[in-house]
Write an enzyme that holds these catalytic residues in place. Structure first.
Site, PDB file in Angstrom:
ATOM      1  N   GLU A 135      53.757  -2.776  33.690  1.00 31.51           N
ATOM      2  CA  GLU A 135      54.821  -3.709  34.044  1.00 31.51           C
ATOM      3  C   GLU A 135      54.576  -5.086  33.411  1.00 31.51           C
ATOM      4  OE1 GLU A 135      56.548  -2.389  38.311  1.00 31.51           O
ATOM      5  OE2 GLU A 135      54.554  -3.289  38.402  1.00 31.51           O
ATOM      6  N   ALA A 179      60.895   8.029  47.718  1.00 32.25           N
ATOM      7  CA  ALA A 179      60.027   8.330  48.856  1.00 32.25           C
ATOM      8  C   ALA A 179      58.591   8.355  48.377  1.00 32.25           C
ATOM      9  CB  ALA A 179      60.412   9.662  49.501  1.00 32.25           C
ATOM     10  N   GLY A 180      58.259   7.333  47.583  1.00 26.70           N
ATOM     11  CA  GLY A 180      56.901   7.200  47.083  1.00 26.70           C
ATOM     12  C   GLY A 180      56.029   6.438  48.051  1.00 26.70           C
ATOM     13  N   LYS A 221      53.137 -15.406  45.233  1.00 24.86           N
ATOM     14  CA  LYS A 221      52.586 -14.072  45.009  1.00 24.86           C
ATOM     15  C   LYS A 221      52.599 -13.736  43.529  1.00 24.86           C
ATOM     16  CE  LYS A 221      52.977  -9.199  46.321  1.00 24.86           C
ATOM     17  NZ  LYS A 221      53.727  -8.180  47.093  1.00 24.86           N
ATOM     18  N   ASN A 237      57.555  -6.884  42.208  1.00 21.40           N
ATOM     19  CA  ASN A 237      56.837  -8.125  41.965  1.00 21.40           C
ATOM     20  C   ASN A 237      57.575  -8.985  40.951  1.00 21.40           C
ATOM     21  OD1 ASN A 237      54.605  -7.533  43.674  1.00 21.40           O
ATOM     22  ND2 ASN A 237      53.787  -6.179  42.095  1.00 21.40           N
TER      23      ASN A 237
END
Length: 309
Positions: free
Chosen positions: A268, A8-9, A186, A103
């Site tokens: 990341e 729930a970020g 993207k 991503n």
């Protein structure tokens, strides 16, 4: 349709809150501390699209997860993917669909291998949101779009059901017949922005001011060639939209990966830069991408060394 939102970020919390406010059957899979905070303070969203305060949203911890869900919305840091999978795996049934917000493409490969390609949709979201120190979700700009579709682009009754569940919830839900192409494009953009701003330790505007916009375009070209070799060459309209964003004078654009470095946080890099580098043609080494990846990995090595003292 039973919907399980992982965490729930900022991202999962935002889209999950919008769905819950629209009357959908939503449960948040969270850690005990977050479950306690949501029970006490509710799920709060601050947004120009409409504020929300949802008292005591339904939550569950991994040890209490029961039954299968129809739809799982997965948002987590790339380096937390394996732990996230372990937490929600019991909720995956024969007809479950997983829509991940991460991503790059590595997570798709991992989820396909674990749950089967037929249960995993391609997806991407366009949103700027953050979690405040007191746990509120701050929607920072008007954009809040979730694009998704089956990896092979087929239109199925199952996809239609998901479209119905995700529309009408005060965010833009867009179904795509070519979601993998969009995800590759993207990825090319994010890798270029992350690679150049981390390598130069500066915003896009700063790099342009230094007379190095050509470096950014060369980086974009390297990443685009890797996508093309995989069968997903960036389309001309995409490149026409992207080039001005990456060469705008005075642009404050700075990849979140650089912000992570400046905060001394984990990055990341493996998911965004390393995996793209690994997909280059055999025998080819994209010079700029390789340098950017080595730069961030060197930071991570130093961070680990200093934290172990």
């Amino acid at each position: 349709m039973r919907i399980l939102v992982i965490g729930a970020g900022a991202l999962g919390g935002y889209f999950g809150a919008r769905l819950l406010a629209a009357g959908r059957d939503v449960t948040f899979l969270v850690r005990p501390a977050r479950a306690e905070a949501l029970s006490k303070n509710g799920l709060v969203v601050k947004s120009r699209a409409g504020d929300l305060k949802l008292a005591s949203p339904r939550t569950v911890t991994s040890d209490r997860l029961e039954g299968h869900y129809d739809l799982i919305l997965l948002s987590c840091k790339a380096y937390d993917l394996e732990d996230a999978i372990q937490s929600f795996a019991p909720a995956v049934g024969d007809n479950t669909v997983i829509i991940p917000f991460l991503n790059g493409l590595r997570h798709i490969d991992v989820l396909n291998a674990r749950f089967g390609k037929e249960r995993v949709f391609g997806a991407q979201c366009a949103i700027s949101a953050a979690l405040s120190p007191n746990g509120e979700i701050l929607h920072l700009v008007d954009l809040h779009t979730l694009s998704f579709g089956e990896q092979d682009g087929k239109r199925s009754p199952r996809r239609d059901e998901i479209v119905e569940a995700l529309t009408g919830a005060n965010f833009d839900a867009e179904v795509s017949d070519n979601i993998m192409q969009s995800m590759w494009e993207k990825w090319v953009f994010i890798a270029t922005a992350a690679g150049t701003t981390c390598l130069m330790r500066a915003s896009i505007g700063d790099i342009v001011a230094a007379g190095a916009s050509g470096l950014i375009m060369n980086f974009l070209d390297e990443c685009g060639k890797i996508a093309a070799a995989a069968g997903y060459a960036p389309r001309a309209p995409y490149l026409e939209r992207t080039r001005p964003l990456l060469t705008a004078p005075g642009s404050p654009l700075m990849a979140s990966m650089l912000r992570d470095i400046e905060k001394g946080s984990r990055t990341e890099s493996d998911h965004v830069l390393g995996d793209l580098l690994a997909r280059a043609r055999a025998g080819e080494t994209p010079i700029l991408l390789n340098a950017a990846y080595a730069h961030v990995k060197s930071y991570e090595a130093r961070r680990e060394r200093e934290s172990s003292k």
